[in-house]
Scaffold this motif. Structure first.
Motif, PDB file in Angstrom:
ATOM      1  N   PHE A   1     -47.318 -20.771  93.842  1.00 34.15           N
ATOM      2  CA  PHE A   1     -47.708 -20.225  92.543  1.00 34.15           C
ATOM      3  C   PHE A   1     -46.599 -19.356  91.960  1.00 34.15           C
ATOM      4  CE2 PHE A   1     -51.562 -20.841  95.038  1.00 34.15           C
ATOM      5  CZ  PHE A   1     -52.305 -21.640  94.176  1.00 34.15           C
ATOM      6  N   ASN A   2     -45.469 -19.964  91.665  1.00 36.22           N
ATOM      7  CA  ASN A   2     -44.360 -19.257  91.027  1.00 36.22           C
ATOM      8  C   ASN A   2     -43.780 -18.133  91.893  1.00 36.22           C
ATOM      9  OD1 ASN A   2     -42.615 -19.262  88.791  1.00 36.22           O
ATOM     10  ND2 ASN A   2     -43.571 -17.425  88.000  1.00 36.22           N
ATOM     11  N   TYR A   3     -43.462 -18.462  93.131  1.00 34.71           N
ATOM     12  CA  TYR A   3     -42.813 -17.507  94.021  1.00 34.71           C
ATOM     13  C   TYR A   3     -41.310 -17.484  93.743  1.00 34.71           C
ATOM     14  CZ  TYR A   3     -47.199 -17.823  96.565  1.00 34.71           C
ATOM     15  OH  TYR A   3     -48.517 -17.801  96.912  1.00 34.71           O
ATOM     16  N   PRO A   4     -40.660 -16.331  93.904  1.00 33.40           N
ATOM     17  CA  PRO A   4     -39.206 -16.289  93.696  1.00 33.40           C
ATOM     18  C   PRO A   4     -38.492 -17.239  94.655  1.00 33.40           C
ATOM     19  CG  PRO A   4     -40.096 -14.079  93.940  1.00 33.40           C
ATOM     20  CD  PRO A   4     -41.203 -15.034  94.277  1.00 33.40           C
ATOM     21  N   ILE A   5     -37.541 -17.970  94.137  1.00 30.34           N
ATOM     22  CA  ILE A   5     -36.747 -18.870  94.967  1.00 30.34           C
ATOM     23  C   ILE A   5     -35.415 -18.192  95.269  1.00 30.34           C
ATOM     24  CG2 ILE A   5     -35.712 -20.182  93.070  1.00 30.34           C
ATOM     25  CD1 ILE A   5     -36.411 -22.690  94.925  1.00 30.34           C
ATOM     26  N   PHE A   6     -34.885 -18.419  96.462  1.00 32.15           N
ATOM     27  CA  PHE A   6     -33.645 -17.751  96.867  1.00 32.15           C
ATOM     28  C   PHE A   6     -32.903 -18.640  97.854  1.00 32.15           C
ATOM     29  CE2 PHE A   6     -37.325 -16.231  99.220  1.00 32.15           C
ATOM     30  CZ  PHE A   6     -36.969 -16.421 100.543  1.00 32.15           C
ATOM     31  N   ILE A   7     -31.678 -18.264  98.111  1.00 28.60           N
ATOM     32  CA  ILE A   7     -30.858 -18.981  99.087  1.00 28.60           C
ATOM     33  C   ILE A   7     -30.599 -18.055 100.264  1.00 28.60           C
ATOM     34  CG2 ILE A   7     -28.591 -19.988  99.542  1.00 28.60           C
ATOM     35  CD1 ILE A   7     -28.618 -21.156  96.753  1.00 28.60           C
ATOM     36  N   ILE A   8     -30.885 -18.569 101.455  1.00 32.24           N
ATOM     37  CA  ILE A   8     -30.645 -17.819 102.684  1.00 32.24           C
ATOM     38  C   ILE A   8     -29.254 -18.173 103.206  1.00 32.24           C
ATOM     39  CG2 ILE A   8     -31.385 -17.440 105.069  1.00 32.24           C
ATOM     40  CD1 ILE A   8     -34.183 -18.400 104.199  1.00 32.24           C
TER      41      ILE A   8
ATOM     42  N   THR B   1     -31.393 -18.080 116.639  1.00 40.33           N
ATOM     43  CA  THR B   1     -30.303 -17.787 117.577  1.00 40.33           C
ATOM     44  C   THR B   1     -29.568 -16.506 117.204  1.00 40.33           C
ATOM     45  OG1 THR B   1     -29.982 -20.132 118.059  1.00 40.33           O
ATOM     46  CG2 THR B   1     -28.123 -18.666 118.517  1.00 40.33           C
ATOM     47  N   TYR B   2     -29.122 -16.400 115.948  1.00 33.19           N
ATOM     48  CA  TYR B   2     -28.256 -15.287 115.550  1.00 33.19           C
ATOM     49  C   TYR B   2     -29.009 -14.057 115.061  1.00 33.19           C
ATOM     50  CZ  TYR B   2     -24.403 -18.515 116.111  1.00 33.19           C
ATOM     51  OH  TYR B   2     -23.488 -19.398 116.640  1.00 33.19           O
ATOM     52  N   ARG B   3     -30.256 -14.227 114.628  1.00 28.61           N
ATOM     53  CA  ARG B   3     -31.160 -13.131 114.258  1.00 28.61           C
ATOM     54  C   ARG B   3     -30.642 -12.221 113.153  1.00 28.61           C
ATOM     55  NH1 ARG B   3     -35.395 -13.705 117.250  1.00 28.61           N
ATOM     56  NH2 ARG B   3     -36.282 -11.663 116.869  1.00 28.61           N
ATOM     57  N   GLN B   4     -29.919 -12.808 112.206  1.00 31.68           N
ATOM     58  CA  GLN B   4     -29.480 -12.079 111.021  1.00 31.68           C
ATOM     59  C   GLN B   4     -29.186 -13.070 109.912  1.00 31.68           C
ATOM     60  OE1 GLN B   4     -26.003  -9.792 111.885  1.00 31.68           O
ATOM     61  NE2 GLN B   4     -24.847 -11.526 112.647  1.00 31.68           N
ATOM     62  N   GLY B   5     -29.197 -12.588 108.679  1.00 32.56           N
ATOM     63  CA  GLY B   5     -28.921 -13.472 107.551  1.00 32.56           C
ATOM     64  C   GLY B   5     -28.908 -12.700 106.246  1.00 32.56           C
ATOM     65  N   THR B   6     -28.752 -13.437 105.156  1.00 34.85           N
ATOM     66  CA  THR B   6     -28.762 -12.836 103.823  1.00 34.85           C
ATOM     67  C   THR B   6     -29.770 -13.570 102.946  1.00 34.85           C
ATOM     68  OG1 THR B   6     -26.980 -14.276 102.999  1.00 34.85           O
ATOM     69  CG2 THR B   6     -26.335 -12.156 103.940  1.00 34.85           C
ATOM     70  N   ILE B   7     -30.310 -12.841 101.990  1.00 34.09           N
ATOM     71  CA  ILE B   7     -31.184 -13.401 100.964  1.00 34.09           C
ATOM     72  C   ILE B   7     -30.427 -13.239  99.658  1.00 34.09           C
ATOM     73  CG2 ILE B   7     -33.414 -13.227  99.801  1.00 34.09           C
ATOM     74  CD1 ILE B   7     -33.618 -14.035 102.782  1.00 34.09           C
ATOM     75  N   ASN B   8     -30.159 -14.359  98.976  1.00 34.88           N
ATOM     76  CA  ASN B   8     -29.358 -14.365  97.748  1.00 34.88           C
ATOM     77  C   ASN B   8     -30.222 -14.830  96.582  1.00 34.88           C
ATOM     78  OD1 ASN B   8     -26.305 -14.182  98.807  1.00 34.88           O
ATOM     79  ND2 ASN B   8     -27.529 -15.382 100.235  1.00 34.88           N
TER      80      ASN B   8
ATOM     81  N   ASP C   1     -18.582 -14.305  99.708  1.00 36.59           N
ATOM     82  CA  ASP C   1     -17.847 -13.302 100.463  1.00 36.59           C
ATOM     83  C   ASP C   1     -18.539 -13.152 101.806  1.00 36.59           C
ATOM     84  OD1 ASP C   1     -16.025 -12.635  98.384  1.00 36.59           O
ATOM     85  OD2 ASP C   1     -17.522 -11.306  97.482  1.00 36.59           O
ATOM     86  N   LYS C   2     -17.832 -12.602 102.752  1.00 38.13           N
ATOM     87  CA  LYS C   2     -18.451 -12.261 104.033  1.00 38.13           C
ATOM     88  C   LYS C   2     -18.603 -10.745 104.046  1.00 38.13           C
ATOM     89  CE  LYS C   2     -17.657 -16.430 106.293  1.00 38.13           C
ATOM     90  NZ  LYS C   2     -16.472 -16.945 105.688  1.00 38.13           N
ATOM     91  N   ILE C   3     -19.829 -10.301 104.146  1.00 40.94           N
ATOM     92  CA  ILE C   3     -20.120  -8.875 104.196  1.00 40.94           C
ATOM     93  C   ILE C   3     -20.847  -8.617 105.512  1.00 40.94           C
ATOM     94  CG2 ILE C   3     -21.340  -6.952 103.096  1.00 40.94           C
ATOM     95  CD1 ILE C   3     -20.918  -8.416 100.416  1.00 40.94           C
ATOM     96  N   ASN C   4     -20.285  -7.754 106.318  1.00 42.32           N
ATOM     97  CA  ASN C   4     -20.827  -7.482 107.657  1.00 42.32           C
ATOM     98  C   ASN C   4     -21.013  -8.766 108.456  1.00 42.32           C
ATOM     99  OD1 ASN C   4     -20.852  -4.762 107.009  1.00 42.32           O
ATOM    100  ND2 ASN C   4     -22.996  -4.776 106.431  1.00 42.32           N
ATOM    101  N   GLY C   5     -20.074  -9.703 108.287  1.00 44.68           N
ATOM    102  CA  GLY C   5     -20.105 -10.948 109.038  1.00 44.68           C
ATOM    103  C   GLY C   5     -21.130 -11.966 108.559  1.00 44.68           C
ATOM    104  N   LEU C   6     -21.651 -11.790 107.342  1.00 44.90           N
ATOM    105  CA  LEU C   6     -22.662 -12.703 106.802  1.00 44.90           C
ATOM    106  C   LEU C   6     -22.245 -13.207 105.425  1.00 44.90           C
ATOM    107  CD1 LEU C   6     -25.835 -10.663 107.761  1.00 44.90           C
ATOM    108  CD2 LEU C   6     -25.068 -12.809 108.787  1.00 44.90           C
ATOM    109  N   PRO C   7     -22.601 -14.459 105.089  1.00 43.49           N
ATOM    110  CA  PRO C   7     -22.225 -14.996 103.787  1.00 43.49           C
ATOM    111  C   PRO C   7     -23.126 -14.468 102.665  1.00 43.49           C
ATOM    112  CG  PRO C   7     -23.491 -16.628 104.992  1.00 43.49           C
ATOM    113  CD  PRO C   7     -23.300 -15.452 105.914  1.00 43.49           C
ATOM    114  N   VAL C   8     -22.486 -13.946 101.615  1.00 44.86           N
ATOM    115  CA  VAL C   8     -23.188 -13.481 100.415  1.00 44.86           C
ATOM    116  C   VAL C   8     -22.615 -14.262  99.239  1.00 44.86           C
ATOM    117  CG1 VAL C   8     -23.612 -11.520  98.886  1.00 44.86           C
ATOM    118  CG2 VAL C   8     -23.587 -11.184 101.369  1.00 44.86           C
ATOM    119  N   LEU C   9     -23.469 -14.954  98.501  1.00 43.51           N
ATOM    120  CA  LEU C   9     -23.018 -15.763  97.369  1.00 43.51           C
ATOM    121  C   LEU C   9     -22.573 -14.865  96.223  1.00 43.51           C
ATOM    122  CD1 LEU C   9     -25.791 -18.515  97.405  1.00 43.51           C
ATOM    123  CD2 LEU C   9     -23.514 -18.576  98.446  1.00 43.51           C
TER     124      LEU C   9
END
Length: 178
Positions: A12-19, A59-66, A96-104
């Motif tokens: 029902f119109n939830y925000p879409i994002f890229i992990i 496995t890696y237990r970390q990520g980004t929400i863009n 970019d890589k910020i704290n070892g994670l990809p940020v769009l």
């Protein structure tokens, strides 16, 4: 009148994002998601448990929400429809890589996450994480404060038979609902 509507999925119109996440085969990768929410410093999201993204995040237990606006829907579609491929090599996905994670770099906001807990349920993995950093496009700040009117997030609505991306057409604030 409300009637029963049997379907496996309904959004029902939830925000879409890229992990964004670390990937043992590709170094880093991304996928699309529309199943997420935040409360305070917590962010929760879910993915099908058999996906590359879910396995790498477990496995890696970390990520980004863009979070992206409507001008980047091609990225949203591509990231979600090419599973198990190296998507960050595509020039559309400048990052970019910020704290070892990809940020769009096209994101108007991004969250950096550390995953605290996971729960597998009926073929899905629910991830509960804490937000380690919030990044916001400086155009969405006014006087050092977040200006919610400056962002236009894309929502996802649909079921198994259809999907629609929705963009808010007007801004309603408390006391301005008419």
């Amino acid at each position: 009148m409300l009637v029963s509507y049997p379907t496996r999925h309904m959004y029902f119109n939830y925000p879409i994002f890229i992990i964004g996440y670390q990937d043992e085969r590709f170094g880093y990768n991304v996928t699309t998601c529309s199943s997420g929410y935040s409360l305070g410093g917590m962010y929760c999201f879910g993915l099908s448990s058999d996906t590359n993204a879910a396995m790498q995040l477990l496995t890696y237990r970390q990520g980004t929400i863009n979070f992206l606006d409507r001008t980047h829907l091609d990225m949203v579609e591509f990231a979600g429809s090419h599973p198990g491929t190296a998507k960050l090599t595509d020039p559309r996905f400048a990052h970019d890589k910020i704290n070892g994670l990809p940020v769009l770099t096209a994101a108007f906001a991004a969250l950096l996450l550390k995953i605290d807990a996971t729960q597998v349920y009926q073929g899905y993995v629910n991830f509960t994480a804490h937000i380690t950093e919030r990044l916001v496009d400086d155009a969405a700040l006014a006087g050092g404060q977040f200006d919610a009117e400056a962002i236009v997030p894309v929502g996802f609505a649909g079921d198994r038979g259809s999907k629609v991306y929705r963009v808010p057409g007007e801004i309603l604030t408390p006391g301005n609902f008419s």
